[in-house]
Design a protein around this motif. Structure first.
Motif, mmCIF file in Angstrom:
data_model
loop_
_atom_site.group_PDB
_atom_site.id
_atom_site.type_symbol
_atom_site.label_atom_id
_atom_site.label_comp_id
_atom_site.label_asym_id
_atom_site.label_seq_id
_atom_site.Cartn_x
_atom_site.Cartn_y
_atom_site.Cartn_z
ATOM 1 N N CYS A 137 5.335 -3.630 -2.351
ATOM 2 C CA CYS A 137 5.236 -2.362 -1.631
ATOM 3 C C CYS A 137 6.599 -1.944 -1.075
ATOM 4 N N CYS A 191 0.284 2.423 -0.964
ATOM 5 C CA CYS A 191 1.465 3.091 -1.512
ATOM 6 C C CYS A 191 1.078 4.419 -2.148
ATOM 7 N N HIS A 232 2.172 0.314 -9.930
ATOM 8 C CA HIS A 232 1.875 -0.144 -8.570
ATOM 9 C C HIS A 232 0.978 0.860 -7.852
ATOM 10 N N CYS A 245 -2.343 0.074 -5.812
ATOM 11 C CA CYS A 245 -2.138 -0.096 -4.375
ATOM 12 C C CYS A 245 -2.463 1.198 -3.630
HETATM 13 ZN ZN LIG Z 1 1.931 -1.029 -2.446
#
Ligand SMILES: [Zn+2]
Length: 79
Positions: A9, A42, A35, A39
């Motif tokens: 992150c 994020c 990502h 995630c």
């Molecule tokens: Zn992340």
């Protein structure tokens, strides 16, 4: 999926602005894309930055830079 493709992150956040500006190499972009798919934190952050940028563009047409700063600060405080 190799370990090389895994980024953290912190790294996503560090490159987020360059990512949104498209000023990032293809490999890093791919890693960040991936990502963001996995995630939630994020992804939200990226969406927030995108929205903020649009807001800045809109507000950029206003005459008073002071009110722009105030409204921006309000946005950031709410986050
Ligand atoms: Zn992340």
């Amino acid at each position: 999926m190799t370990n090389r493709d895994r980024i953290h992150c912190e790294e996503v956040i560090a490159h987020l602005l360059a990512y949104l500006d498209g000023e990032i190499d293809a490999e890093k972009r791919r890693q960040i894309d991936h990502h963001l798919e996995e995630c939630r934190a994020c992804f939200s952050r990226a969406e927030f930055e995108k929205a903020l940028r649009q807001k800045v563009k809109q507000l950029g047409h206003e005459k008073s830079p002071h009110s722009l700063q105030k409204r921006l600060k309000g946005l950031i405080d709410r986050f």
